[in-house]
Motif scaffolding. Sequence first.
Motif, PDB file in Angstrom:
ATOM      1  N   ALA A 131       0.829  -1.206   0.000  1.00 51.42           N
ATOM      2  CA  ALA A 131       0.000   0.000   0.000  1.00 51.42           C
ATOM      3  C   ALA A 131       0.864   1.257   0.000  1.00 51.42           C
ATOM      4  O   ALA A 131       0.557   2.238  -0.680  1.00 51.42           O
ATOM      5  N   ALA A 132       1.965   1.227   0.761  1.00 49.28           N
ATOM      6  CA  ALA A 132       2.844   2.400   0.840  1.00 49.28           C
ATOM      7  C   ALA A 132       3.585   2.638  -0.473  1.00 49.28           C
ATOM      8  O   ALA A 132       3.891   3.786  -0.825  1.00 49.28           O
ATOM      9  N   ALA A 133       3.876   1.569  -1.211  1.00 49.72           N
ATOM     10  CA  ALA A 133       4.611   1.701  -2.471  1.00 49.72           C
ATOM     11  C   ALA A 133       3.699   2.000  -3.655  1.00 49.72           C
ATOM     12  O   ALA A 133       4.186   2.425  -4.715  1.00 49.72           O
ATOM     13  N   ARG A 134       2.410   1.824  -3.494  1.00 54.52           N
ATOM     14  CA  ARG A 134       1.469   1.966  -4.617  1.00 54.52           C
ATOM     15  C   ARG A 134       1.565   3.360  -5.242  1.00 54.52           C
ATOM     16  O   ARG A 134       1.486   4.375  -4.560  1.00 54.52           O
ATOM     17  N   GLY A 135       1.777   3.407  -6.556  1.00 50.61           N
ATOM     18  CA  GLY A 135       1.825   4.679  -7.272  1.00 50.61           C
ATOM     19  C   GLY A 135       3.170   5.380  -7.237  1.00 50.61           C
ATOM     20  O   GLY A 135       3.341   6.431  -7.859  1.00 50.61           O
ATOM     21  N   ALA A 136       4.140   4.808  -6.527  1.00 49.69           N
ATOM     22  CA  ALA A 136       5.450   5.458  -6.404  1.00 49.69           C
ATOM     23  C   ALA A 136       6.307   5.211  -7.635  1.00 49.69           C
ATOM     24  O   ALA A 136       6.319   4.111  -8.191  1.00 49.69           O
ATOM     25  N   GLY A 137       7.036   6.241  -8.038  1.00 43.80           N
ATOM     26  CA  GLY A 137       8.007   6.089  -9.108  1.00 43.80           C
ATOM     27  C   GLY A 137       9.355   5.658  -8.588  1.00 43.80           C
ATOM     28  O   GLY A 137      10.151   5.040  -9.297  1.00 43.80           O
ATOM     29  N   VAL A 138       9.610   6.009  -7.324  1.00 42.25           N
ATOM     30  CA  VAL A 138      10.870   5.656  -6.664  1.00 42.25           C
ATOM     31  C   VAL A 138      10.557   5.237  -5.234  1.00 42.25           C
ATOM     32  O   VAL A 138       9.718   5.857  -4.571  1.00 42.25           O
ATOM     33  N   VAL A 139      11.231   4.193  -4.772  1.00 40.18           N
ATOM     34  CA  VAL A 139      11.126   3.743  -3.376  1.00 40.18           C
ATOM     35  C   VAL A 139      12.507   3.845  -2.739  1.00 40.18           C
ATOM     36  O   VAL A 139      13.502   3.412  -3.329  1.00 40.18           O
ATOM     37  N   ALA A 164       7.002  -4.773  -7.445  1.00 38.29           N
ATOM     38  CA  ALA A 164       5.614  -5.048  -7.824  1.00 38.29           C
ATOM     39  C   ALA A 164       4.957  -3.868  -8.522  1.00 38.29           C
ATOM     40  O   ALA A 164       4.026  -4.051  -9.326  1.00 38.29           O
ATOM     41  N   VAL A 165       5.421  -2.639  -8.227  1.00 35.89           N
ATOM     42  CA  VAL A 165       4.829  -1.445  -8.863  1.00 35.89           C
ATOM     43  C   VAL A 165       5.752  -0.855  -9.926  1.00 35.89           C
ATOM     44  O   VAL A 165       5.477   0.212 -10.474  1.00 35.89           O
ATOM     45  N   GLY A 166       6.878  -1.547 -10.189  1.00 37.19           N
ATOM     46  CA  GLY A 166       7.801  -1.077 -11.216  1.00 37.19           C
ATOM     47  C   GLY A 166       8.564   0.169 -10.831  1.00 37.19           C
ATOM     48  O   GLY A 166       9.004   0.937 -11.705  1.00 37.19           O
ATOM     49  N   ALA A 167       8.755   0.397  -9.537  1.00 39.49           N
ATOM     50  CA  ALA A 167       9.457   1.588  -9.070  1.00 39.49           C
ATOM     51  C   ALA A 167      10.967   1.388  -9.083  1.00 39.49           C
ATOM     52  O   ALA A 167      11.457   0.279  -8.881  1.00 39.49           O
ATOM     53  N   ARG A 168      11.691   2.461  -9.329  1.00 38.77           N
ATOM     54  CA  ARG A 168      13.137   2.429  -9.108  1.00 38.77           C
ATOM     55  C   ARG A 168      13.378   2.405  -7.597  1.00 38.77           C
ATOM     56  O   ARG A 168      12.508   2.775  -6.816  1.00 38.77           O
ATOM     57  N   MET A 169      14.584   1.987  -7.201  1.00 38.99           N
ATOM     58  CA  MET A 169      14.833   1.863  -5.759  1.00 38.99           C
ATOM     59  C   MET A 169      16.216   2.355  -5.377  1.00 38.99           C
ATOM     60  O   MET A 169      17.196   2.143  -6.105  1.00 38.99           O
ATOM     61  N   VAL A 170      16.265   3.025  -4.213  1.00 41.11           N
ATOM     62  CA  VAL A 170      17.519   3.401  -3.566  1.00 41.11           C
ATOM     63  C   VAL A 170      17.497   2.785  -2.175  1.00 41.11           C
ATOM     64  O   VAL A 170      16.549   2.990  -1.410  1.00 41.11           O
ATOM     65  N   HIS A 171      18.519   2.012  -1.863  1.00 44.58           N
ATOM     66  CA  HIS A 171      18.592   1.323  -0.568  1.00 44.58           C
ATOM     67  C   HIS A 171      19.822   1.808   0.185  1.00 44.58           C
ATOM     68  O   HIS A 171      20.945   1.756  -0.340  1.00 44.58           O
ATOM     69  N   VAL A 172      19.627   2.275   1.403  1.00 47.66           N
ATOM     70  CA  VAL A 172      20.741   2.745   2.226  1.00 47.66           C
ATOM     71  C   VAL A 172      21.197   1.625   3.142  1.00 47.66           C
ATOM     72  O   VAL A 172      20.444   1.164   4.005  1.00 47.66           O
ATOM     73  N   SER A 173      22.420   1.187   2.940  1.00 41.33           N
ATOM     74  CA  SER A 173      23.027   0.118   3.725  1.00 41.33           C
ATOM     75  C   SER A 173      24.107   0.740   4.614  1.00 41.33           C
ATOM     76  O   SER A 173      23.855   1.753   5.257  1.00 41.33           O
ATOM     77  N   ALA A 174      25.287   0.164   4.661  1.00 42.38           N
ATOM     78  CA  ALA A 174      26.369   0.708   5.481  1.00 42.38           C
ATOM     79  C   ALA A 174      27.699   0.145   5.016  1.00 42.38           C
ATOM     80  O   ALA A 174      27.792  -1.028   4.622  1.00 42.38           O
ATOM     81  N   ILE A 175      28.744   0.980   5.056  1.00 42.50           N
ATOM     82  CA  ILE A 175      30.086   0.458   4.861  1.00 42.50           C
ATOM     83  C   ILE A 175      30.331  -0.595   5.943  1.00 42.50           C
ATOM     84  O   ILE A 175      29.999  -0.390   7.106  1.00 42.50           O
ATOM     85  N   GLY A 176      30.903  -1.693   5.557  1.00 39.98           N
ATOM     86  CA  GLY A 176      31.108  -2.786   6.508  1.00 39.98           C
ATOM     87  C   GLY A 176      30.134  -3.921   6.301  1.00 39.98           C
ATOM     88  O   GLY A 176      30.281  -4.988   6.916  1.00 39.98           O
TER      89      GLY A 176
END
Length: 328
Positions: A70-78, A110-122
């Motif tokens: 539901a939160a991702a619905r309609g988003a172009g980027v997550v 599922a909505v075809g959005a591009r994605m940016v994921h913040v991880s961590a060095i290490g």
Amino acid sequence: MASHSDTLVTVFGGSGFLGRHIVSALARHDYRIRVAVRRPDLAGHLQPLGRVGQIHAVQANLRYPESLAAAARGAGVVINLVGILAETGKQTFDAVQGQGAGAVAQAAAAVGARMVHVSAIGADANSSSRYATAKAAGERAVLAAVPSAVIMRPSVVFGPEDQFTNRFAALARLLPALPLVGGGVNKLQPVYVGDVAQAVAAAVNGRAKPGAIYELGGPEVLTMREVIEIILQVIHRRRRLLSLPFGLAKAQAMLLQFAPGMLQLTPDQVELLKVDNVVSDAAKDAGLTLQGLGITPDSLEAVAPSYLWRFRKTGEFSNGAGSERNSS
């Protein structure tokens, strides 16, 4: 600046320390922003960061895929920022930073959005730290679901609301000496939260390489001892720095993991301190850094005085004269 008002960006975990700076950066680029958090009623502080109606919060929980969808619905980027520094109850590293990251990526896919994921060095599947292995598992899960996802790995992030520099400054105000786990020789590359936010915004704007892993560090590589010395200099206090061997630190952490707030230290955090937390040569050579995104990073020494002044004995306008900086 081009308008992006037709693009909706969903930011999972956007109400925290890093999240509020990323939301602010996206608002300046005119994106519509949906902030997905467990407690939307506690995200009201984000509203003034944008124009009326630009930012709104919705409820989402990593354990409930339907809420993520539901939160991702309609988003172009997550964007996924959800992470924890210590485990509590069902909030385990694997549940949040491993399986949870994968669940967010599946919702984006599922909505075809591009994605940016913040991880961590290490982030490292072979690390002795559960935090680091969960971060690595999260990266794998994200790229499996969204192969074009951009991964951002910051070093230790500092800024006005951080749990890093503020923690040591607060301890220095209370204690006559500060411990240095492992002697404080491990290396860090502290990165300003505003620079990390700019990097994420650059990725949302399409300036990052799809499927790439960026490593984000500040302009200086410092030992933990040097970091604490900078903090003490900024707050005009002198404190003894006591070397604490890893074995003793881990034994103490068995008790301190249950301590409140800034006194907490977990065995897993001790494991993390055994490894340097700096941008790799491979990332530099490939241009997968802040500089590669056209961002000139700010240093800890330049930024910290703007918010750590409150830990000085004599306040914001002190020049250090007669302060504890000159005490024995």
